[in-house]
Enzyme design. Structure first.
Site, PDB file in Angstrom:
ATOM      1  N   ASP A  47     -10.921   1.967  -3.330  1.00  0.00           N
ATOM      2  CA  ASP A  47     -11.623   1.570  -1.797  1.00  0.00           C
ATOM      3  C   ASP A  47     -13.105   1.650  -1.704  1.00  0.00           C
ATOM      4  O   ASP A  47     -13.804   1.159  -0.781  1.00  0.00           O
ATOM      5  CB  ASP A  47     -11.098   2.596  -0.716  1.00  0.00           C
ATOM      6  N   ASP A  76       0.892  -1.112   0.001  1.00  0.00           N
ATOM      7  CA  ASP A  76       0.006  -0.076   0.011  1.00  0.00           C
ATOM      8  C   ASP A  76       0.711   1.331   0.037  1.00  0.00           C
ATOM      9  O   ASP A  76       2.057   1.194   0.338  1.00  0.00           O
ATOM     10  CB  ASP A  76      -0.973   0.125   1.062  1.00  0.00           C
TER      11      ASP A  76
END
Length: 722
Positions: A535, A466
């Protein structure tokens, strides 16, 4: 007087014709870059300058290229007679800001399917070399181009513009399709007609580089391109950092496309004999609309652009929505059983497993301290790997190695490792800062973090990498006087780390994530097997997001998870996720018996059909931007198998549904039509379910797809029968 007037008029006519039709290039050297269907042609003028004379569909007779005029200098420098945006600008040691680039040499090499052309340009007054490189992928009809800049002056020169590519196109009108958005709103498609002046698509974010704008585009000329018609160029920049795409229409209505790293605040001080290599600009030309351009990109990406692009991918269950930061060993090991019962390949442990002095119980602390939290995981990661293996699933783990919380041991020990202004307040995003990856010590730290984890736990089967923030208040202690180098050197350093890791771990699946779709580019994907598009996992929203990415990235790269976000049915969420690389982020123990049974069957269907989904030719049939539904299908290379996905996007879309004509099938073959992914005790409303129809019928008449008065979806399997 009449005679003089006629002579004057004749001279004026000749001058006008000369201006409109410059002298032909019959006697001048041609440099032809070709794929199976596309040609990019250059000519060397009598003045030794390089001109682009053609970009488009391949001509049957190569001699015809010699009749084309030298209209556009190929890689236009600044400081001479150029009146529009340059490809390159350099400030020499004596303060002179000009370049004149003349052709010195060109070489052509072939490696199987790839023909590489390298054109060397040299300045007429200064010891400066610019090399234009073009790799033409024959079968995929993709051209990849990049630039190398070098000099032998006594001291560093300053580069203020350094394009990867400059291409020219001539038409009456131009339409640009771009993709933009924000967190949870990635890849929103927008098309507009270009007018005189410059249209810029760019990013200045450094790390989470395409958070707002993605470095991809379609450019159509003369008429707007559809899925199946129109001349179009599809392009993207392979760079995991700040980028710039420029489209400028000049006074003659000619368009120049300039792509590369964003030069904003990035003046580069190039040392003598240092080779400055730009990122790769990757593009394809299609005379048959956006659909063919997409298929070109997908074929190229699987073969060349993505790590293990023709390999396998793992279905996984992520714990994030099941536990967030609140978990311990027992909670996790209990979830392993759910992963096995569901039928996925791997369990992924997300954020929150590390930090001891500052345990990672929220996003405000611990980032940078990559030791297992003893209160949560007293037996360490190795124990979790063993327990997962014992339950019959692989184990994967989340990391964010380029970032740090100020509340961490790493920050306390190495404040000089952080990108931050020395005399300003620190600026936080998600309570964190960016590590200075341009510093070799930081590169070693990031490499060792991953290497040590994998050495200690060699059975780790997956990593989610990430990167949750962009660069702000940026200053590098390590770069000293070269602060304008930070954004460029950061990305190069990121690639160096990945090169080392991939040399030692060439096959390990690693997902590229950046707070959602903040890193989706072919500069990074050569090191990663897949990416996290957003997301936002609301299935109706995901249709648009996944649709946008499908134009440039093959489905094997797009991680689509079934989650608790959104109010759609489990079937709808599953059907939407199945159009790419499917996964889960749910609490398996909260599924009803029917929901579990449905999910298990869907995973079995997916396992049977995933190669078709990942590697089949994609045909987008109905766009969600044109109707309140989306329909697409994948077709195998031999046209023996296909799978069709249909999604309604409005709760009362009943009257919106009509017959849909299919594409890509063999008209001479017969196909059995069968709806799959049915929920238990579900009676299909699909009238063609179980029927056998010809490819000719399916493509000319079509199918009436199932629907009702709520958000619905259908997955239709289409199989050749004798």
């Amino acid at each position: 007087m009449k005679k003089i007037f006629l002579i004057s008029a004749l001279i004026l006519l000749v001058v006008n014709l000369y201006a409109q039709f410059p002298p032909m290039a019959e006697t001048q050297k041609q440099i032809v870059i070709e794929t199976d269907n596309t040609s990019l042609v250059f000519s060397v003028g009598k003045n030794q300058k390089l001109y682009q004379v053609y970009l488009g569909e391949k001509l049957m007779n190569p001699e015809d290229y010699k009749t084309l005029p030298n209209q556009h200098e190929a890689y236009v420098p600044s400081g001479m007679d150029n009146l529009f945006e340059p490809a390159i600008r350099m400030l020499h040691n004596d303060g002179n800001p000009s370049l004149e680039l003349l052709v010195a040499d060109n070489k052509v090499t072939r490696d199987g399917n790839v023909i590489t052309t390298s054109i060397l340009l040299k300045d007429s007054k200064y010891p400066v070399e610019v090399r234009l490189n073009f790799a033409a992928f024959q079968k995929e009809n993709i051209i990849k181009t990049w630039t190398e800049i070098k000099h032998q002056e006594k001291n560093p020169v300053t580069l203020t513009n350094f394009a990867s590519s400059m291409l020219h196109w001539d038409a009456d009108k131009y339409w640009l399709t771009q993709f933009h958005g924000d967190w949870a709103q990635e890849m929103r498609m927008e098309e507009s007609q270009l007018t005189a002046g410059i249209k810029t698509i760019d990013s200045k974010l450094g790390t989470r580089a395409d958070m707002y704008a993605t470095p991809v585009f379609f450019l159509a000329k003369n008429t707007q391109a559809t899925e199946n018609s129109g001349e179009v160029i599809a392009g993207t920049l392979g760079w995991t950092g700040s980028f710039q795409l420029l489209f400028e229409i000049d006074n003659s209505n000619s368009l120049r496309m300039i792509s590369g790293m964003n030069p904003f605040a990035s003046e580069y001080h190039l040392k003598p004999n240092e080779n400055f290599v730009t990122p790769e600009f990757i593009f394809t030309y299609s005379a048959q609309g956006k659909g063919l351009a997409s298929r070109n990109f997908h074929n190229w990406a699987r073969n060349y652009g993505v790590l293990d692009g023709n390999g396998n991918r793992l279905t996984l269950l992520n714990n994030w929505e099941a536990t967030y930061f609140d978990f311990d060993e027992k909670k996790l090991t209990d979830l392993f059983g759910g992963a096995k019962e569901l039928g996925v390949d791997l369990f992924l442990l997300d954020d929150g497993w590390f930090g001891n002095k500052y345990p990672r119980s929220n996003d405000r602390a611990g980032l940078g301290d990559w030791q297992e939290t003893k209160t949560k995981l007293p037996h360490g990661i190795g124990y979790l790997v063993e327990q997962a293996e014992a339950k019959g699933v692989k184990f994967g783990i989340w990391i964010e190695p380029e970032m740090v919380n100020p509340k961490s041991e790493l920050y306390e020990k190495h404040p000089d490792w952080v990108l931050k202004l020395p005399n300003r307040d620190e600026h936080y995003y998600r309570n964190q800062l960016v590590l200075d990856l341009t510093n070799p010590e930081v590169q070693e730290f990031v490499y060792k973090l991953v290497d040590d984890m994998l050495t200690k736990n060699p059975k780790i089967g997956f990593i989610k990498w990430d990167c949750n923030r962009m660069m702000t208040n940026t200053y590098s202690v390590y770069q000293k006087e070269n602060q304008s180098h930070v954004q460029i050197e950061y990305v190069r350093s990121f690639y160096k780390v990945m090169e080392r890791l991939r040399a030692k771990y060439p096959k390990l699946p690693i997902m590229l994530c950046s707070g959602g779709g903040g890193r989706t580019d072919y500069g990074a994907l050569k090191y990663f097997t897949e990416f996290w598009p957003s997301d936002n996992t609301d299935a109706a929203e995901r249709v648009y997001i996944q649709w946008g990415y499908s134009y440039f990235f093959p489905s094997i790269t797009s991680c689509n998870h079934i989650t608790t976000m959104g109010k759609q049915t489990l079937k709808y969420k599953t059907d939407v996720a199945m159009m790419g690389k499917m996964g889960y982020d749910i609490r398996v123990n909260e599924l009803t018996a029917d929901e579990l049974k449905f999910s298990q069957q869907a995973l079995q269907n997916y396992a049977r059909l995933k190669d078709l989904i990942w590697k089949g030719d994609l045909y987008r049939l109905v766009s969600p931007y044109e109707q309140e539904r989306a329909v697409l299908m994948y077709v195998s290379g031999d046209q023996a198998k296909s799978i069709l996905f249909s999604y309604s996007l409005h709760p009362r879309a009943f009257n919106q549904f009509s017959v849909v004509k299919l594409a890509g099938l063999d008209p001479k073959k017969n196909y059995k039509i069968e709806e799959i992914n049915k929920v238990p005790d579900f009676r299909s409303r699909f009238r063609a379910d179980g029927k056998v129809l010809s490819g000719d019928y399916l493509m000319k008449i079509g199918l009436s797809l199932p629907n009702n008065n709520e958000l619905t979806s259908a997955v239709i399997e289409i199989t050749e029968v004798n």
